[in-house]
Design a protein around this motif. Sequence first.
Motif, PDB file in Angstrom:
ATOM      1  N   TYR A   1       0.857  -1.191   0.000  1.00 44.56           N
ATOM      2  CA  TYR A   1       0.000   0.000   0.000  1.00 44.56           C
ATOM      3  C   TYR A   1       0.888   1.234   0.000  1.00 44.56           C
ATOM      4  CZ  TYR A   1      -2.935  -3.698   1.984  1.00 44.56           C
ATOM      5  OH  TYR A   1      -3.581  -4.876   2.208  1.00 44.56           O
TER       6      TYR A   1
ATOM      7  N   LYS B   1       4.602   1.541   0.988  1.00 55.52           N
ATOM      8  CA  LYS B   1       4.960   0.370   1.796  1.00 55.52           C
ATOM      9  C   LYS B   1       4.733  -0.948   1.056  1.00 55.52           C
ATOM     10  CE  LYS B   1       3.131  -1.091   6.109  1.00 55.52           C
ATOM     11  NZ  LYS B   1       2.204  -0.692   7.149  1.00 55.52           N
TER      12      LYS B   1
ATOM     13  N   VAL C   1       4.266  -4.689   1.533  1.00 58.41           N
ATOM     14  CA  VAL C   1       3.848  -5.449   2.713  1.00 58.41           C
ATOM     15  C   VAL C   1       4.152  -6.944   2.598  1.00 58.41           C
ATOM     16  CG1 VAL C   1       1.770  -6.242   3.901  1.00 58.41           C
ATOM     17  CG2 VAL C   1       2.086  -3.807   3.493  1.00 58.41           C
TER      18      VAL C   1
ATOM     19  N   HIS D   1       0.205 -14.550  12.192  1.00 55.40           N
ATOM     20  CA  HIS D   1      -0.384 -13.647  13.188  1.00 55.40           C
ATOM     21  C   HIS D   1      -0.920 -12.364  12.552  1.00 55.40           C
ATOM     22  CE1 HIS D   1       3.103 -11.188  12.877  1.00 55.40           C
ATOM     23  NE2 HIS D   1       3.909 -12.103  13.356  1.00 55.40           N
ATOM     24  N   ASN D   2      -1.523 -11.505  13.354  1.00 58.79           N
ATOM     25  CA  ASN D   2      -2.094 -10.253  12.855  1.00 58.79           C
ATOM     26  C   ASN D   2      -1.031  -9.446  12.129  1.00 58.79           C
ATOM     27  OD1 ASN D   2      -4.606 -10.747  13.958  1.00 58.79           O
ATOM     28  ND2 ASN D   2      -4.108  -9.751  15.882  1.00 58.79           N
ATOM     29  N   GLY D   3      -1.377  -8.950  10.949  1.00 59.22           N
ATOM     30  CA  GLY D   3      -0.452  -8.103  10.202  1.00 59.22           C
ATOM     31  C   GLY D   3       0.587  -8.871   9.412  1.00 59.22           C
ATOM     32  N   ALA D   4       0.475 -10.199   9.352  1.00 61.30           N
ATOM     33  CA  ALA D   4       1.482 -11.010   8.658  1.00 61.30           C
ATOM     34  C   ALA D   4       1.438 -10.813   7.142  1.00 61.30           C
ATOM     35  CB  ALA D   4       1.288 -12.485   8.996  1.00 61.30           C
ATOM     36  N   GLY D   5       0.269 -10.376   6.627  1.00 54.66           N
ATOM     37  CA  GLY D   5       0.153 -10.172   5.190  1.00 54.66           C
ATOM     38  C   GLY D   5      -0.815 -11.123   4.497  1.00 54.66           C
ATOM     39  N   LYS D   6      -1.639 -11.804   5.278  1.00 52.78           N
ATOM     40  CA  LYS D   6      -2.558 -12.799   4.712  1.00 52.78           C
ATOM     41  C   LYS D   6      -3.622 -12.135   3.829  1.00 52.78           C
ATOM     42  CE  LYS D   6      -3.828 -14.121   8.847  1.00 52.78           C
ATOM     43  NZ  LYS D   6      -3.075 -13.149   9.679  1.00 52.78           N
ATOM     44  N   THR D   7      -4.297 -11.115   4.386  1.00 54.44           N
ATOM     45  CA  THR D   7      -5.335 -10.421   3.611  1.00 54.44           C
ATOM     46  C   THR D   7      -4.727  -9.750   2.389  1.00 54.44           C
ATOM     47  OG1 THR D   7      -6.719 -10.075   5.564  1.00 54.44           O
ATOM     48  CG2 THR D   7      -7.078  -8.579   3.718  1.00 54.44           C
ATOM     49  N   THR D   8      -3.554  -9.183   2.553  1.00 51.90           N
ATOM     50  CA  THR D   8      -2.868  -8.532   1.426  1.00 51.90           C
ATOM     51  C   THR D   8      -2.611  -9.544   0.309  1.00 51.90           C
ATOM     52  OG1 THR D   8      -1.858  -6.986   2.980  1.00 51.90           O
ATOM     53  CG2 THR D   8      -0.841  -7.151   0.801  1.00 51.90           C
TER      54      THR D   8
ATOM     55  N   GLU E   1     -12.907 -10.355   4.568  1.00 55.02           N
ATOM     56  CA  GLU E   1     -12.855 -10.250   6.024  1.00 55.02           C
ATOM     57  C   GLU E   1     -14.146  -9.572   6.496  1.00 55.02           C
ATOM     58  OE1 GLU E   1      -9.136  -8.231   6.682  1.00 55.02           O
ATOM     59  OE2 GLU E   1      -8.668  -9.403   8.471  1.00 55.02           O
TER      60      GLU E   1
ATOM     61  N   GLU F   1     -10.776 -15.460   6.904  1.00 55.18           N
ATOM     62  CA  GLU F   1     -11.256 -15.662   8.280  1.00 55.18           C
ATOM     63  C   GLU F   1     -12.767 -15.869   8.366  1.00 55.18           C
ATOM     64  OE1 GLU F   1      -9.468 -13.233  11.200  1.00 55.18           O
ATOM     65  OE2 GLU F   1      -7.581 -13.061  10.104  1.00 55.18           O
TER      66      GLU F   1
ATOM     67  N   GLN G   1      -7.543 -17.660  11.699  1.00 55.04           N
ATOM     68  CA  GLN G   1      -6.920 -17.542  13.029  1.00 55.04           C
ATOM     69  C   GLN G   1      -7.168 -18.825  13.809  1.00 55.04           C
ATOM     70  OE1 GLN G   1      -5.209 -14.950  14.162  1.00 55.04           O
ATOM     71  NE2 GLN G   1      -5.706 -13.337  12.706  1.00 55.04           N
TER      72      GLN G   1
HETATM   73  N1  ATP Z   1      -5.091  -0.397   3.471  1.00 56.08           N
HETATM   74  C1  ATP Z   1      -3.890  -0.429   4.039  1.00 56.08           C
HETATM   75  N2  ATP Z   1      -3.041   0.632   3.980  1.00 56.08           N
HETATM   76  C2  ATP Z   1      -1.815   0.596   4.531  1.00 56.08           C
HETATM   77  N3  ATP Z   1      -1.313  -0.464   5.193  1.00 56.08           N
HETATM   78  C3  ATP Z   1      -2.110  -1.546   5.306  1.00 56.08           C
HETATM   79  C4  ATP Z   1      -3.421  -1.587   4.723  1.00 56.08           C
HETATM   80  N4  ATP Z   1      -3.961  -2.807   5.002  1.00 56.08           N
HETATM   81  C5  ATP Z   1      -3.028  -3.482   5.694  1.00 56.08           C
HETATM   82  N5  ATP Z   1      -1.924  -2.751   5.874  1.00 56.08           N
HETATM   83  C6  ATP Z   1      -0.693  -3.180   6.566  1.00 56.08           C
HETATM   84  O1  ATP Z   1      -0.177  -4.292   5.898  1.00 56.08           O
HETATM   85  C7  ATP Z   1       0.325  -5.267   6.808  1.00 56.08           C
HETATM   86  C8  ATP Z   1      -0.323  -6.599   6.533  1.00 56.08           C
HETATM   87  O2  ATP Z   1      -1.716  -6.479   6.720  1.00 56.08           O
HETATM   88  P1  ATP Z   1      -2.742  -7.640   6.350  1.00 56.08           P
HETATM   89  O3  ATP Z   1      -4.085  -7.048   6.517  1.00 56.08           O
HETATM   90  O4  ATP Z   1      -2.390  -8.239   5.053  1.00 56.08           O
HETATM   91  O5  ATP Z   1      -2.420  -8.683   7.504  1.00 56.08           O
HETATM   92  P2  ATP Z   1      -3.227  -9.984   7.961  1.00 56.08           P
HETATM   93  O6  ATP Z   1      -2.243 -11.096   7.993  1.00 56.08           O
HETATM   94  O7  ATP Z   1      -4.433 -10.159   7.111  1.00 56.08           O
HETATM   95  O8  ATP Z   1      -3.636  -9.607   9.452  1.00 56.08           O
HETATM   96  P3  ATP Z   1      -4.982  -9.907  10.292  1.00 56.08           P
HETATM   97  O9  ATP Z   1      -4.784 -11.273  10.859  1.00 56.08           O
HETATM   98  O10 ATP Z   1      -4.972  -8.860  11.345  1.00 56.08           O
HETATM   99  O11 ATP Z   1      -6.165  -9.805   9.374  1.00 56.08           O
HETATM  100  C9  ATP Z   1       0.040  -4.706   8.195  1.00 56.08           C
HETATM  101  O12 ATP Z   1       1.219  -4.112   8.666  1.00 56.08           O
HETATM  102  C10 ATP Z   1      -1.025  -3.663   7.963  1.00 56.08           C
HETATM  103  O13 ATP Z   1      -0.908  -2.624   8.908  1.00 56.08           O
END
Ligand code: ATP
Length: 232
Positions: free
Chosen positions: A12, A15, A17, A36-43, A84, A161, A194
Amino acid sequence: MLLNLHDLDAGYGAKTVISGVSLALEPGQILALLGHNGAGKTTTLKAIMGLLPARAGSVHFDGHPINRLGVADRVATGIRLLPEGRGVFPDLNVADNIEVVAAQNVTGPSPMFRPADIYRLFPVLDERRTTRAGSMSGGQQQMLALSLAILGTPRCLLLDEPSIGLAPNLVERLFEQFHTICKEHGVGAVLVEQNVAAALKIADRVVIMNSGRIVFDGLPDDARKENVWDYF
Ligand SMILES: Nc1ncnc2c1ncn2[C@@H]1O[C@H](COP(=O)(O)OP(=O)(O)OP(=O)(O)O)[C@@H](O)[C@H]1O
Ligand SMILES: [Mg+2]
């Protein structure tokens, strides 16, 4: 191979990710994507769906590069995201939720799942046709969200999730139905969860991410042996 990510980077703004993400998915295979949270799964799911561009690397579907395809074209090829949160239209009733998505996605001469197939698969949705989706229980909303994701001819499901907020017995039932759909119809799936125990039960393969990179890719049994918790 149904889906192939090779050395994928996405992010994004300034950054990046996720980096160097490679994974492969075969038809009918369920791949649990954990971390874990923020690992990058949703990305990662967003990059597969085309909601985020690939900054480097490639996404192949059915052997063809799809980096340049937009979201609508990816949906048309059968890639479907259950986002999500609750992936339903909360103010529409169940039947209208299904009709709205069916109008878009139930195409071609022999679609895999028509509305009638959905009502057969999920009788509770049949009973609730006139109920406002947002007023249903979390489990029923997730059932509807899964139904919307499979309407038409899904070939690759991306589930973000789906178990969140559901009681354990509901998670088990939802996952059993999801597992059956994948196996009976050869639909591949990337399941972000999770709830590691529930995901490992139905997964054929496990990928674990940490800080935007893949740190484990293997069989569920090996993930258990290696103690996946160490990666979290
Ligand atoms: N729209 C966005 N803009 C900027 N940074 C973002 C955005 N969405 C996610 N991030 C950042 O990207 C990184 C990965 O986020 P992501 O949502 O892919 O993680 P995740 O593994 O799905 O976490 P979770 O388990 O909390 O859903 C995190 O550091 C998050 O803060
Ligand atoms: Mg996420």
